[in-house]
Design a protein around this motif. Structure first.
Motif, short mmCIF file in Angstrom:
data_model
loop_
_atom_site.label_atom_id
_atom_site.label_comp_id
_atom_site.label_asym_id
_atom_site.label_seq_id
_atom_site.Cartn_x
_atom_site.Cartn_y
_atom_site.Cartn_z
N TYR A 82 0.83 -1.21 0.00
CA TYR A 82 0.00 0.00 0.00
C TYR A 82 0.87 1.26 0.00
N ILE A 83 1.93 1.24 0.80
CA ILE A 83 2.83 2.40 0.84
C ILE A 83 3.46 2.62 -0.53
N THR A 84 3.91 1.53 -1.16
CA THR A 84 4.52 1.63 -2.48
C THR A 84 3.52 2.16 -3.51
N ALA A 85 2.29 1.63 -3.47
CA ALA A 85 1.26 2.08 -4.41
C ALA A 85 0.93 3.56 -4.21
N SER A 86 0.86 4.00 -2.96
CA SER A 86 0.56 5.41 -2.68
C SER A 86 1.66 6.31 -3.21
N ILE A 87 2.92 5.91 -3.01
CA ILE A 87 4.04 6.73 -3.49
C ILE A 87 4.05 6.77 -5.01
N ILE A 88 3.79 5.62 -5.66
CA ILE A 88 3.78 5.57 -7.13
C ILE A 88 2.70 6.49 -7.70
N LEU A 89 1.51 6.43 -7.14
CA LEU A 89 0.42 7.28 -7.65
C LEU A 89 0.69 8.75 -7.36
N GLN A 90 1.33 9.05 -6.24
CA GLN A 90 1.67 10.44 -5.95
C GLN A 90 2.68 10.97 -6.95
N LEU A 91 3.63 10.12 -7.34
CA LEU A 91 4.60 10.53 -8.35
C LEU A 91 3.97 10.64 -9.73
N LEU A 92 3.04 9.72 -10.05
CA LEU A 92 2.40 9.75 -11.36
C LEU A 92 1.44 10.92 -11.50
N THR A 93 0.97 11.46 -10.38
CA THR A 93 0.06 12.62 -10.45
C THR A 93 0.73 13.80 -11.13
N VAL A 94 2.04 13.92 -10.96
CA VAL A 94 2.76 15.03 -11.59
C VAL A 94 2.95 14.78 -13.08
N VAL A 95 2.99 13.50 -13.48
CA VAL A 95 3.32 13.15 -14.86
C VAL A 95 2.07 12.99 -15.71
N ILE A 96 1.02 12.35 -15.17
CA ILE A 96 -0.18 12.03 -15.94
C ILE A 96 -1.23 13.13 -15.72
N PRO A 97 -1.65 13.82 -16.78
CA PRO A 97 -2.63 14.92 -16.62
C PRO A 97 -3.97 14.45 -16.05
N ARG A 98 -4.38 13.21 -16.38
CA ARG A 98 -5.66 12.70 -15.89
C ARG A 98 -5.66 12.62 -14.36
N LEU A 99 -4.59 12.10 -13.78
CA LEU A 99 -4.49 12.01 -12.33
C LEU A 99 -4.41 13.39 -11.68
N GLU A 100 -3.73 14.31 -12.35
CA GLU A 100 -3.65 15.67 -11.82
C GLU A 100 -5.02 16.35 -11.82
N ALA A 101 -5.82 16.07 -12.88
CA ALA A 101 -7.17 16.64 -12.93
C ALA A 101 -8.05 16.03 -11.83
N LEU A 102 -7.89 14.72 -11.58
CA LEU A 102 -8.66 14.08 -10.51
C LEU A 102 -8.30 14.67 -9.14
N LYS A 103 -7.03 14.97 -8.96
CA LYS A 103 -6.59 15.54 -7.68
C LYS A 103 -7.22 16.89 -7.42
N LYS A 104 -7.48 17.66 -8.50
CA LYS A 104 -8.05 19.00 -8.36
C LYS A 104 -9.57 18.98 -8.24
N GLU A 105 -10.19 17.80 -8.44
CA GLU A 105 -11.65 17.72 -8.39
C GLU A 105 -12.20 17.67 -6.97
N GLY A 106 -11.33 17.56 -5.99
CA GLY A 106 -11.79 17.55 -4.61
C GLY A 106 -12.04 16.15 -4.10
N GLN A 107 -13.13 15.98 -3.34
CA GLN A 107 -13.39 14.71 -2.67
C GLN A 107 -13.66 13.59 -3.66
N SER A 108 -14.41 13.86 -4.73
CA SER A 108 -14.71 12.81 -5.70
C SER A 108 -13.44 12.34 -6.41
N GLY A 109 -12.56 13.27 -6.76
CA GLY A 109 -11.30 12.88 -7.40
C GLY A 109 -10.39 12.12 -6.46
#
Length: 437
Positions: A82-109
């Motif tokens: 779980y720790i590894t998956a959380s770190i990977i997704l946190q790093l991919l948020t900077v690279v993948i625009p879709r994840l970055e858009a989800l992060k800005k959507e608030g609670q649903s994202g």
């Protein structure tokens, strides 16, 4: 801290949350002692006793699992997937625009990203479980144990698949228990389970130092280690609480006949903005060459050099490279987790500005300058905390898994401070008397 816990137990709803959290912790500790099918438990205990002083390359993961990894139990993988998956997704948020858009959507994202994290956790659990089973079957889990290759007597495909499924299910259950603590208990569930896993190894490690000591039956070494540990805890608390407060002023706005804004606040920039992530990254990266050598069992010149300089934690090359990697990953993680341009744009959007600094790009440049200045002492502090046990406590038989090591102390203190803050904030909400009594 003890006063806060005592007051919390006197409050009915907080007492229920604390008892619920303690119940989940008990279940988690029981799961770390249940062996999976297909493992010869007697041989596992024999190997643990034979290599008790050095748990090899798997020591870091074993520490995060509360000692369950080397015992090959249901919760052997612990919360590391779980720790590894959380770190990977946190790093991919900077690279993948879709994840970055989800992060800005608030609670649903955030809920969607959490769902992706769960899927990735299960996938990583299958991968890591397969690797652990293969390691146990080959005898590489305990390199110096005479019965290390007999931990898994039946090496059929059915038994292997069953073991992997049990470990994956155990990881999913740990993830669920952590989310239960977050929803119905006190504090962040995953952090609490990580705290318990590390704290569970403290008594045995401290007593082993006492048993290995020569002065006054080992009590001198034991007392010295406790004293050094308390000093390190005090240092970690001091630095973890340290922050640079950048003042922010919001201009007044007239909407109709009413005036809004005009408030003063600040942006808290922590000295250790990256937390414990750089230490984990550096440790994992240094383990990879030694792990390759262990699996290949090569006797070539490059393999010998890795054994002498990278696998040996007391080697000067290992210490220097470890320190440099921690400093590098501290800057790297801060750069991807804190976006000065985004903060400057949000301030400009709501009429905020730093006194003496123009809004927009000059604000972003100023925040980057301040962040780089405070990251230097933060990264050096992380490097020193990680290396002090290796250099200063080697005389007491300490190894890279010593309980007062950098990673364990940072996690223990960080989670403890955050949990106490949450308890105090909930107590303040329930006992707020206001201006009138």
């Amino acid at each position: 801290m003890l006063t806060a816990f005592a007051r919390a137990f006197k409050t009915p709803d907080l007492r229920k949350k604390l008892l619920f959290t303690l119940g989940i912790i008990v279940l988690y500790r029981i799961g770390t002692q249940v062996p999976i099918p297909g493992v010869n438990y007697q041989n596992v205990q024999t190997c643990i006793d034979a290599v008790e002083s050095n748990s090899g390359l798997f020591g870091l993961v074993n520490m995060f699992s509360g000692g369950a990894l080397l015992q090959v139990t249901v919760f052997a993988l612990g919360i590391m997937p779980y720790i590894t998956a959380s770190i990977i997704l946190q790093l991919l948020t900077v690279v993948i625009p879709r994840l970055e858009a989800l992060k800005k959507e608030g609670q649903s994202g955030t809920a969607k990203i959490t769902q992706y994290t769960r899927y990735l956790t299960v996938a990583l659990a299958v991968l890591q479980g397969t690797g652990l089973v293969a390691t146990a079957r080959s005898g590489a889990l305990f390199t110096n144990c005479p019965v290390g290759s007999q931990i898994v007597p039946d090496q059929s495909i059915f038994v292997t698949i069953t073991m992997v499924i049990c470990m994956t299910a155990g990881t999913a259950l740990v993830m669920w228990l952590g989310e239960l603590i977050t929803d119905r208990g006190i504090g962040n569930g995953m952090s609490i389970l990580m705290f318990i896993s590390i704290a569970a190894t403290f008594p045995a490690a401290l007593w082993a130092i006492k048993e290995q000591g020569d002065l006054a039956g080992g009590w001198i070494e034991f007392g010295t280690v406790i004293l050094v540990g308390l000093v390190m805890v005090g240092l970690v608390v001091f630095v973890e609480q340290a922050q640079r407060r950048v003042p922010v002023q919001y201009a007044k706005r007239m909407i109709g006949r009413r005036s809004y804004g005009g408030t003063s606040t600040y942006i808290p920039l922590k000295v250790n903005q990256a937390g414990v992530i750089p230490v984990i990254f550096a440790s994992s990266l240094l383990y990879i060459p030694a792990l390759i050598v262990q699996f290949t069992n090569s006797t070539a010149g490059w393999a010998t050099w890795i054994r002498q300089n990278l696998a040996d934690t007391a080697a000067p090359a290992h210490i220097a490279l470890y320190f440099l990697l921690i400093v590098f990953f501290a800057f790297f993680y801060v750069a991807i987790s804190f976006n000065p341009e985004e903060v400057a744009d949000n301030m400009k959007k709501y009429g905020g500005f730093i006194p003496g600094i123009r809004a927009g790009r000059p604000t972003a440049e100023y925040l980057s300058y301040v962040l780089n200045r405070i990251t230097w002492p933060g990264s050096l502090y992380l490097g020193l905390i990680a290396l002090v046990p290796t250099m200063a406590l080697a005389g007491f038989g300490a190894n890279q898994n010593f309980p007062f090591g950098g990673t364990s102390i940072l996690i223990i203190v960080g989670v403890g401070l955050e949990t106490v803050k949450q308890i105090e904030s909930q107590l303040q909400q329930r006992n707020y008397e206001g201006f009138l009594r």
